[in-house]
Design an enzyme around this catalytic site. Sequence first.
Site, PDB file in Angstrom:
ATOM      1  N   GLY A  46       3.338  22.186  -3.126  1.00  0.00           N
ATOM      2  CA  GLY A  46       2.396  22.819  -2.081  1.00  0.00           C
ATOM      3  C   GLY A  46       1.105  22.417  -2.282  1.00  0.00           C
ATOM      4  N   GLN A  51      -7.913  24.862  -2.534  1.00  0.00           N
ATOM      5  CA  GLN A  51      -7.889  24.147  -4.078  1.00  0.00           C
ATOM      6  C   GLN A  51      -8.373  22.736  -3.940  1.00  0.00           C
ATOM      7  OE1 GLN A  51      -3.268  24.885  -3.508  1.00  0.00           O
ATOM      8  NE2 GLN A  51      -3.620  25.058  -5.645  1.00  0.00           N
ATOM      9  N   CYS A  94       1.193  27.540 -10.011  1.00  0.00           N
ATOM     10  CA  CYS A  94       0.245  27.006  -9.149  1.00  0.00           C
ATOM     11  C   CYS A  94      -0.748  25.964  -9.832  1.00  0.00           C
ATOM     12  CB  CYS A  94      -0.572  28.262  -8.751  1.00  0.00           C
ATOM     13  SG  CYS A  94      -2.087  28.026  -7.545  1.00  0.00           S
ATOM     14  N   LEU A  95      -1.022  24.897  -9.052  1.00  0.00           N
ATOM     15  CA  LEU A  95      -2.036  23.833  -9.505  1.00  0.00           C
ATOM     16  C   LEU A  95      -3.313  24.298  -9.883  1.00  0.00           C
ATOM     17  CD1 LEU A  95      -0.923  20.900  -7.228  1.00  0.00           C
ATOM     18  CD2 LEU A  95      -0.379  21.350  -9.410  1.00  0.00           C
ATOM     19  N   HIS A 136       2.996  31.365  -0.500  1.00  0.00           N
ATOM     20  CA  HIS A 136       2.187  31.034  -1.550  1.00  0.00           C
ATOM     21  C   HIS A 136       0.893  30.203  -0.936  1.00  0.00           C
ATOM     22  CE1 HIS A 136       1.533  29.509  -5.826  1.00  0.00           C
ATOM     23  NE2 HIS A 136       0.586  28.624  -5.114  1.00  0.00           N
ATOM     24  N   GLU A 137       1.140  29.425  -0.195  1.00  0.00           N
ATOM     25  CA  GLU A 137       0.095  28.392   0.422  1.00  0.00           C
ATOM     26  C   GLU A 137      -0.785  29.207   1.409  1.00  0.00           C
ATOM     27  OE1 GLU A 137      -0.465  25.961  -1.275  1.00  0.00           O
ATOM     28  OE2 GLU A 137       1.627  25.721  -2.167  1.00  0.00           O
ATOM     29  N   HIS A 140      -3.510  31.247  -0.344  1.00  0.00           N
ATOM     30  CA  HIS A 140      -4.561  30.595  -0.806  1.00  0.00           C
ATOM     31  C   HIS A 140      -5.573  30.783   0.215  1.00  0.00           C
ATOM     32  CE1 HIS A 140      -3.948  28.652  -4.466  1.00  0.00           C
ATOM     33  NE2 HIS A 140      -2.501  28.363  -4.174  1.00  0.00           N
TER      34      HIS A 140
HETATM   35  O1  GNR Z   1       3.690  22.957  -7.245  1.00  0.00           O
HETATM   36  C1  GNR Z   1       3.677  24.219  -7.128  1.00  0.00           C
HETATM   37  N1  GNR Z   1       4.877  24.633  -7.323  1.00  0.00           N
HETATM   38  C2  GNR Z   1       5.174  26.229  -6.885  1.00  0.00           C
HETATM   39  C3  GNR Z   1       6.399  26.769  -7.476  1.00  0.00           C
HETATM   40  C4  GNR Z   1       6.749  27.992  -7.372  1.00  0.00           C
HETATM   41  C5  GNR Z   1       6.176  28.474  -6.349  1.00  0.00           C
HETATM   42  C6  GNR Z   1       5.067  28.015  -5.753  1.00  0.00           C
HETATM   43  C7  GNR Z   1       4.627  26.822  -6.147  1.00  0.00           C
HETATM   44  S1  GNR Z   1       3.216  26.231  -5.207  1.00  0.00           S
HETATM   45  C8  GNR Z   1       2.396  25.133  -6.380  1.00  0.00           C
HETATM   46  C9  GNR Z   1       1.501  24.129  -5.987  1.00  0.00           C
HETATM   47  C10 GNR Z   1       0.508  25.077  -5.390  1.00  0.00           C
HETATM   48  O2  GNR Z   1      -0.424  25.538  -6.467  1.00  0.00           O
HETATM   49  N2  GNR Z   1       0.030  25.375  -4.289  1.00  0.00           N
HETATM   50  O3  GNR Z   1      -0.761  26.104  -3.862  1.00  0.00           O
HETATM   51 NI    NI Z   2      -1.161  27.442  -5.531  1.00  0.00          NI
END
Ligand code: GNR
Ligand code: NI
Length: 174
Positions: A46, A51, A94-95, A136-137, A140
């Site tokens: 995601g 980001q 999270c990236l 999660h997204e 953000h």
């Molecule tokens: O790549 C991602 N893996 C992930 C694993 C578990 C829960 C959420 C994620 S999202 C993350 C990519 C990211 O930072 N998206 O904002």
């Molecule tokens: Ni993230």
Amino acid sequence: MAILPIIVAPDPRLKQKCKPVAAVDAAVARLMDDMLETMYAAPGIGLAAPQIGDARRIIVVDIAHRDEAPDPLRMANPELVAASEGLAAHDEGCLSLPEHFAEVVRPSRVRVRYLDQDNKRQEIETDGLLAVCLQHEMDHLDGILFVDHVSALKRNMILRKLQKAKKLGTLAAE
Ligand code: GNR
Ligand code: NI
């Protein structure tokens, strides 16, 4: 298409509340494609616009495995319209918090309304990893990172390590 640099925490651009898009036009659709290319290259499942330094409510997601056909979702102005009472814990990454992981508890099933790449209103109801990733997204877009859902001790430890790695220039992405 283009691969864009991903912002690593701590950074004020990851703490902002993002603004809705008026409509998904060709430029927004192109940004969605650039975000997908950036996400696949990372690799991640995601990516949210803040980001990559864009403060608009745009996210992309693809939870397909690498041996499966891609199954990208492009969303503008995603809104949580329903969430289950039942909760589920999932180890999140999270990236923008590279190499750090923590268990986060969230509603296990969600219904999300959004505008797709053709500016059409859509709804999706889902559970499992896709529900985790969508929440999660969407977090953000309100300046919330997964570390904001864990203890202050764990959050500060992760953020301090990242700040130090940035100063030393020892982040993998650099
Ligand atoms: O790549 C991602 N893996 C992930 C694993 C578990 C829960 C959420 C994620 S999202 C993350 C990519 C990211 O930072 N998206 O904002
Ligand atoms: Ni993230």
